[in-house]
Design a protein around this motif. Structure first.
Motif, short mmCIF file in Angstrom:
data_model
loop_
_atom_site.label_atom_id
_atom_site.label_comp_id
_atom_site.label_asym_id
_atom_site.label_seq_id
_atom_site.Cartn_x
_atom_site.Cartn_y
_atom_site.Cartn_z
N PHE A 116 0.88 -1.08 0.13
CA PHE A 116 -0.10 0.06 0.12
C PHE A 116 0.94 1.21 0.00
CE2 PHE A 116 -3.60 -2.53 0.66
CZ PHE A 116 -4.76 -1.78 0.57
N SER A 117 1.79 1.30 0.93
CA SER A 117 2.69 2.56 1.09
C SER A 117 3.56 2.67 -0.26
CB SER A 117 3.64 2.15 2.35
OG SER A 117 3.17 2.11 3.42
N THR A 118 4.12 1.78 -0.81
CA THR A 118 4.87 2.07 -2.10
C THR A 118 4.05 2.32 -3.26
OG1 THR A 118 4.90 -0.18 -2.64
CG2 THR A 118 6.71 0.66 -1.23
N ASN A 119 2.75 1.97 -3.50
CA ASN A 119 1.89 2.19 -4.49
C ASN A 119 1.44 3.65 -4.33
OD1 ASN A 119 1.26 -0.30 -6.78
ND2 ASN A 119 2.07 -1.01 -4.67
N ILE A 120 0.80 3.60 -3.18
CA ILE A 120 0.28 5.04 -2.99
C ILE A 120 1.18 6.36 -3.11
CG2 ILE A 120 -0.52 6.90 -1.29
CD1 ILE A 120 -1.91 4.22 0.22
N ALA A 121 2.61 6.22 -2.57
CA ALA A 121 3.63 6.91 -2.73
C ALA A 121 4.09 7.18 -4.33
CB ALA A 121 4.68 6.90 -2.11
N ALA A 122 4.14 6.02 -5.18
CA ALA A 122 4.65 6.16 -6.58
C ALA A 122 3.50 6.81 -7.34
CB ALA A 122 4.67 4.67 -6.84
N TYR A 123 2.22 6.34 -6.94
CA TYR A 123 1.06 7.13 -7.80
C TYR A 123 1.17 8.53 -7.52
CZ TYR A 123 -3.48 8.50 -9.29
OH TYR A 123 -4.49 9.25 -9.80
N LEU A 124 1.15 9.25 -6.13
CA LEU A 124 1.18 10.53 -6.04
C LEU A 124 2.45 11.15 -6.51
CD1 LEU A 124 0.47 10.54 -2.22
CD2 LEU A 124 -1.01 11.53 -3.85
N ALA A 125 3.66 10.44 -6.68
CA ALA A 125 4.84 11.00 -7.18
C ALA A 125 4.70 11.24 -8.77
CB ALA A 125 5.83 10.18 -6.95
N THR A 126 4.16 10.39 -9.26
CA THR A 126 4.17 10.19 -10.71
C THR A 126 2.63 11.13 -11.25
OG1 THR A 126 2.63 8.27 -10.83
CG2 THR A 126 4.89 7.80 -11.34
N SER A 127 2.00 11.63 -10.33
CA SER A 127 0.82 12.63 -10.58
C SER A 127 1.28 14.07 -10.34
CB SER A 127 -0.33 12.24 -9.87
OG SER A 127 -0.69 10.74 -9.97
N LEU A 132 -13.16 1.34 1.69
CA LEU A 132 -12.58 0.92 0.54
C LEU A 132 -12.22 -0.74 0.36
CD1 LEU A 132 -11.89 2.21 -2.47
CD2 LEU A 132 -9.51 1.77 -1.73
N MET A 133 -12.35 -1.48 -0.60
CA MET A 133 -11.87 -2.78 -0.74
C MET A 133 -10.89 -2.99 -1.90
SD MET A 133 -15.46 -5.05 0.15
CE MET A 133 -16.50 -4.31 1.64
N VAL A 134 -9.88 -3.75 -1.59
CA VAL A 134 -8.81 -4.02 -2.54
C VAL A 134 -8.94 -5.47 -2.83
CG1 VAL A 134 -6.58 -3.92 -3.00
CG2 VAL A 134 -7.48 -1.98 -1.78
N PRO A 135 -9.21 -5.86 -4.37
CA PRO A 135 -9.15 -7.27 -4.42
C PRO A 135 -7.77 -8.03 -4.24
CG PRO A 135 -9.28 -5.91 -6.53
CD PRO A 135 -9.27 -5.12 -5.35
N THR A 136 -7.83 -9.46 -4.67
CA THR A 136 -6.72 -10.30 -4.56
C THR A 136 -6.05 -10.43 -5.73
OG1 THR A 136 -7.52 -11.44 -2.67
CG2 THR A 136 -5.80 -12.38 -3.73
N SER A 137 -4.88 -10.51 -6.27
CA SER A 137 -4.38 -10.67 -7.58
C SER A 137 -3.11 -11.04 -7.57
CB SER A 137 -4.31 -9.23 -8.15
OG SER A 137 -3.52 -9.50 -9.64
N PRO A 138 -2.64 -12.13 -8.01
CA PRO A 138 -1.07 -12.48 -8.38
C PRO A 138 -0.25 -11.56 -8.82
CG PRO A 138 -2.45 -13.95 -9.85
CD PRO A 138 -3.37 -12.94 -9.07
N VAL A 181 -6.36 0.21 -9.69
CA VAL A 181 -7.40 1.29 -9.91
C VAL A 181 -7.91 1.44 -8.49
CG1 VAL A 181 -9.87 1.48 -10.47
CG2 VAL A 181 -8.19 0.77 -12.05
N ALA A 182 -8.02 0.56 -7.61
CA ALA A 182 -8.45 0.61 -6.24
C ALA A 182 -7.31 1.59 -5.33
CB ALA A 182 -8.41 -0.75 -5.56
N PHE A 183 -6.02 1.50 -5.62
CA PHE A 183 -4.96 2.19 -5.11
C PHE A 183 -5.07 3.76 -5.35
CE2 PHE A 183 -1.82 -1.56 -4.82
CZ PHE A 183 -2.25 -1.59 -3.43
N LYS A 184 -5.47 4.09 -6.62
CA LYS A 184 -5.68 5.36 -7.35
C LYS A 184 -6.90 5.77 -6.67
CE LYS A 184 -3.70 4.36 -11.68
NZ LYS A 184 -3.89 4.41 -13.24
#
Length: 394
Positions: free
Chosen positions: A146-157, A326-332, A355-358
């Motif tokens: 969660f932390s890395t994806n949230i941070a990366a999305y904010l940074a790329t935005s 919010l709910m985040v699905p499972t995925s390999p 999409v859920a992270f965004k």
């Protein structure tokens, strides 16, 4: 960054103990060019072997051209003559060269004066960035993902983002992003009491997504040598530099985590569909109540929400007595992205998990609005709440 006028290259290491980040120059001309090049430089230290007359000439010039800049003179021996001549030239303080504690105190006082002269407010008052702590009292629920994806999305935005790894013994932020940091949060300990923007910049590692990361120490034993007060100071400074500060945490209420809670605008609490995780989340919420953490600063997210394990989302809501935002699905694809060292929001931006992270970021972090419980589990959300990124009027 503090500017140092000293001919001895070894002086940098000596003065860094008291001042943090230091840039050395061996002549007044070089020092003057550095001040002209960066209007944010507010502190000059003059070494003990610099000629007193030259030091005073430089100070007089600075007093006229850059009155907000403070000059501190160090001497091997301080006497009345040195003090009188220095103060007449506009030197703010004269300090014994081997008294690093007094030098650190003098530097702090000088910075405070410079901020007032320059019309700046203190760090806490000028704070603009938001601090988001990602927490769970159970390991393996996806905090680092969660932390890395949230941070990366904010940074790329387009946001300026600092990702802080507060799992100081066994942090995974650096390895999850395939970073090889040469510095860590441990390097801030020597700057305690005078961490500034330049000091913080000296310990972060830049990632290709645009985010900066303050990594955990490579030696787990260093965790016990980092005071909670240093973490508080780190976060206070970071809020004045970054738009967002995202904090990854260990699965425990350590003094460092408590410091993060005290400085956070929003707590993202993660649960998964298993009894231990739900039990620990319930205990965490109770603990946060005891700590006086505002309820509207907490956001519960259910990770791997579609796992078929005999536990439903509504069971979680019943147990924790709080809505799931919010709910985040499972995925390999999630562990695969971790193994590649590329956040999923960058590697597969259209993936359902991305999409859920965004959605989490846009709805609750960047543009907080009403909480809407996801309909997949038909959870009774009760009355809608408005989530706020402010705490206690801060």
């Amino acid at each position: 960054m503090t500017l140092l006028w000293d001919a001895d290259p070894g002086a940098v290491e000596r003065f860094q103990v008291a001042l943090g980040g230091v840039t050395r120059h061996d002549s007044p001309a070089a020092l003057g060019r550095a001040l002209e090049a960066d209007s944010s430089e507010f502190l000059v230290i003059i070494g003990p072997d610099v000629d007193l007359a030259s030091a005073c000439d430089f100070s007089e010039g600075v007093r006229v051209q850059r009155p907000e800049v403070g000059v501190i003179l160090t001497r091997r021996r301080v006497d009345v003559t040195v003090l009188a001549q220095s103060l007449r030239a506009g030197v703010r303080e004269v300090v014994q060269a081997d008294d690093l504690t007094s030098l650190a105190d003098a530097a702090r006082r000088s910075r405070e004066i410079s901020q007032k002269v320059a019309g700046h407010t203190t760090s806490d008052a000028s704070r603009e960035g938001k601090v988001i702590t990602v927490f769970s009292a159970k390991g393996g629920v996806g905090k680092t993902t969660f932390s890395t994806n949230i941070a990366a999305y904010l940074a790329t935005s387009g946001s300026k983002v600092l990702l802080v790894d507060l799992d100081l013994a066994f942090g995974d932020v650096a390895i999850s992003l395939q970073m090889l940091p040469t510095t860590s949060i441990m390097d801030l300990v020597s700057m305690a009491g005078h961490i500034d923007e330049q000091g913080l910049a000296s310990v972060v590692t830049h990632h290709s997504s645009g985010l900066d990361a303050a990594a955990a120490p490579s030696d787990p034993s260093d965790a016990d040598r980092i005071p909670g007060s240093t973490i508080s100071e780190l976060l206070r400074v970071a809020k004045t530099v970054y738009d967002f500060v995202i904090i990854d945490t260990p699965p425990a209420f350590t003094e460092h985590v408590l410091a993060a809670f005290d400085n956070s605008d929003l707590l993202v609490l993660i649960a998964t569909l298993d009894i231990p995780a739900v039990k620990n989340l319930r205990l965490s919420l109770d603990t946060l109540d005891l700590l006086g953490t505002p309820k509207d600063s907490r956001l519960v997210v259910l990770n791997r929400s579609d796992a078929k394990v005999g536990l439903r989302a509504e069971d979680v809501v019943t147990a924790i007595r709080q809505d799931i935002a919010l709910m985040v699905p499972t995925s390999p694809a999630v562990p695969a992205s971790v193994n590649k060292g590329i956040p999923l929001v960058i590697d597969e931006p259209r993936h359902a998990v991305s999409v859920a992270f965004k959605e989490l970021t846009e709805k609750f972090l960047r543009n907080p609005g009403p909480v809407e419980t996801r309909a997949e589990a038909k959870v009774d959300a009760g009355p809608q709440r408005r989530w706020s990124l402010s705490r206690g009027g801060k």
